[in-house]
Design a protein around this motif. Structure first.
Motif, short mmCIF file in Angstrom:
data_model
loop_
_atom_site.label_atom_id
_atom_site.label_comp_id
_atom_site.label_asym_id
_atom_site.label_seq_id
_atom_site.Cartn_x
_atom_site.Cartn_y
_atom_site.Cartn_z
N SER A 73 -3.99 3.52 -11.46
CA SER A 73 -4.49 4.64 -10.65
C SER A 73 -3.76 5.93 -10.97
N VAL A 74 -3.56 6.17 -12.25
CA VAL A 74 -2.83 7.35 -12.74
C VAL A 74 -3.51 8.63 -12.25
N GLU A 75 -4.85 8.56 -12.16
CA GLU A 75 -5.62 9.77 -11.84
C GLU A 75 -5.30 10.33 -10.45
N ALA A 76 -4.65 9.50 -9.60
CA ALA A 76 -4.33 9.98 -8.25
C ALA A 76 -3.08 10.87 -8.25
N ALA A 77 -2.32 10.85 -9.33
CA ALA A 77 -0.99 11.48 -9.33
C ALA A 77 -1.02 12.99 -9.07
N CYS A 78 -2.02 13.69 -9.62
CA CYS A 78 -2.06 15.15 -9.41
C CYS A 78 -2.37 15.47 -7.95
N ALA A 79 -3.39 14.77 -7.42
CA ALA A 79 -3.80 15.03 -6.03
C ALA A 79 -2.65 14.74 -5.06
N LEU A 80 -1.81 13.76 -5.42
CA LEU A 80 -0.71 13.38 -4.53
C LEU A 80 0.53 14.26 -4.74
N GLY A 81 0.43 15.18 -5.67
CA GLY A 81 1.54 16.10 -5.89
C GLY A 81 2.68 15.51 -6.71
N VAL A 82 2.44 14.38 -7.34
CA VAL A 82 3.49 13.74 -8.16
C VAL A 82 3.49 14.32 -9.57
#
Ligand SMILES: Nc1ncnc2c1ncn2[C@@H]1O[C@H](COP(=O)(O)OP(=O)(O)OP(=O)(O)O)[C@@H](O)[C@H]1O
Ligand SMILES: O=P(O)(O)OC[C@H]1O[C@H](OP(=O)(O)OP(=O)(O)O)[C@H](O)[C@@H]1O
Length: 317
Positions: free
Chosen positions: A175-184
């Motif tokens: 689930s790498v694609e979630a990283a930007c939205a989560l601010g990581v």
């Protein structure tokens, strides 16, 4: 049955235990007449009609087992082989050899950033946070971008410490694609096929790091080269059969040169005389993806009775 004790005299063949490459890999094994029955929950299956054992492993781990010579053959993504090689120590040679491209599992490992953000090109990510499952390839990529050369090239022949990347590369397993939205992360490096996952996450691709398809790989210290070659030949036969169709047609002899220019075949077309002396029959392998255009062109030069046949299996030069 004590499976482990049945492995010592068998060629070990690693295949993906799940995920995107598994179904096509199992089809390929079946087309190659590699017969096995996998017991529920067991990651080892003995092949009934060859001295082979299949080992079901995560696609990402297959290059490590093959590279270390623990497993003789494997099917995984070229991206996974490249990632494995990117983690080798300086001067260490890869123990993995690519035998053939299998054509399926086509995808790209791409640098992605938020569609509406300030980052427009990869240079803007230098010094920022990048999240990926492919840390080896990501570090190599940013080392080049930061002018350090490849990570390994940059330290070769020097006693100096490894130059430090300004860009912070962080590993996540999925689930790498979630990283930007989560601010990581400010950007990610992840696989893209249709682009749906990327777009759904509000990301866009700005660069490609690696283009990948599934590959058959072998260990440089494979235990039984003869069996490896036999299996490779069978798999190549199935792949060729999947990629080509057999195109047969009749054409006036005076148009033969033009027609065979359109269907040159893999080696050469087969040409047979017909009862009518001015006509010949031609039989030629044509790449499936081109067949509609080829049929149009053949019709335009005067070919008739054009038939297209599926190839069940093949051995070609
Ligand atoms: N969307 C895709 N389309 C085509 N091939 C892909 C795609 N995603 C991954 N692959 C290929 O399949 C390989 C395995 O990826 P996959 O996501 O199936 O792994 P997995 O073993 O299920 O691991 P994970 O649990 O990390 O998802 C990749 O290395 C790549 O070569
Ligand atoms: O461009 P697309 O066609 O949308 O495919 C890309 C997605 O496929 C892979 O993940 P997968 O669905 O295998 O699951 P994962 O995220 O658990 O690895 C990859 O990691 C992307 O997330």
């Amino acid at each position: 049955m004590d499976l482990v004790n049945h492995l010592s005299d068998r060629l070990l063949f690693a295949v993906p235990k799940k995920g995107r490459l598994q179904a096509a890999t199992l089809d390929l094994l079946s087309g190659s007449d590699i017969q096995f029955r996998r017991e529920t929950r067991l990651d080892i299956a003995l092949v009934k009609n060859h001295p082979i054992a299949l080992i079901f492993l995560p696609a990402a781990d297959i290059p490590t087992f093959v590279g270390e010579g623990k497993v003789d053959l494997g099917i995984t993504g070229r991206d996974q082989v490249a990632e494995h090689d990117a983690h080798l120590a300086l001067g260490e040679e890869s123990g993995v050899e690519e035998v053939m491209d299998l054509g399926f599992g086509r995808c790209k490992l791409q640098v992605q950033v938020p569609e509406k953000g300030s980052i427009q090109e990869v240079g803007d990510l230098v010094g920022k946070n990048v999240v990926t499952s492919f840390t080896g390839l990501a570090e190599d990529y940013f080392a080049r971008l930061e002018g350090l050369g490849g990570r390994k090239e940059s330290i070769s022949g020097t006693a100096s410490p490894i130059p430090k990347l300004k860009t912070k590369i962080k590993f996540v397993g999925g689930s790498v694609e979630a990283a930007c939205a989560l601010g990581v992360a400010d950007g990610i490096i992840d696989l893209v096929e249709s682009g749906e996952t990327m777009r759904a996450a509000g990301l866009k691709a700005i660069e490609t790091v690696v283009e990948s398809t599934a590959v058959l790989i072998k260990s440089k210290s494979a235990s039984n080269e003869k069996l490896v070659d036999l299996i490779a030949a069978r798999i190549r036969g199935v792949i060729t059969a999947q990629r080509y169709v057999l195109c047969q047609y009749n054409v006036p002899r005076e148009k033969l040169a033009e027609a065979t220019h359109i269907t040159p075949g893999k080696r050469a077309p087969t040409i047979t005389a017909l009862e009518e002396p001015d006509w010949v029959a031609v039989s030629s392998m044509v790449e499936k993806k081109n067949i509609a255009t080829v049929m149009d062109e053949l019709t335009a030069v005067g070919a008739t009775d054009i038939l297209v046949l599926d190839i069940a299996n093949s051995r070609t030069g």
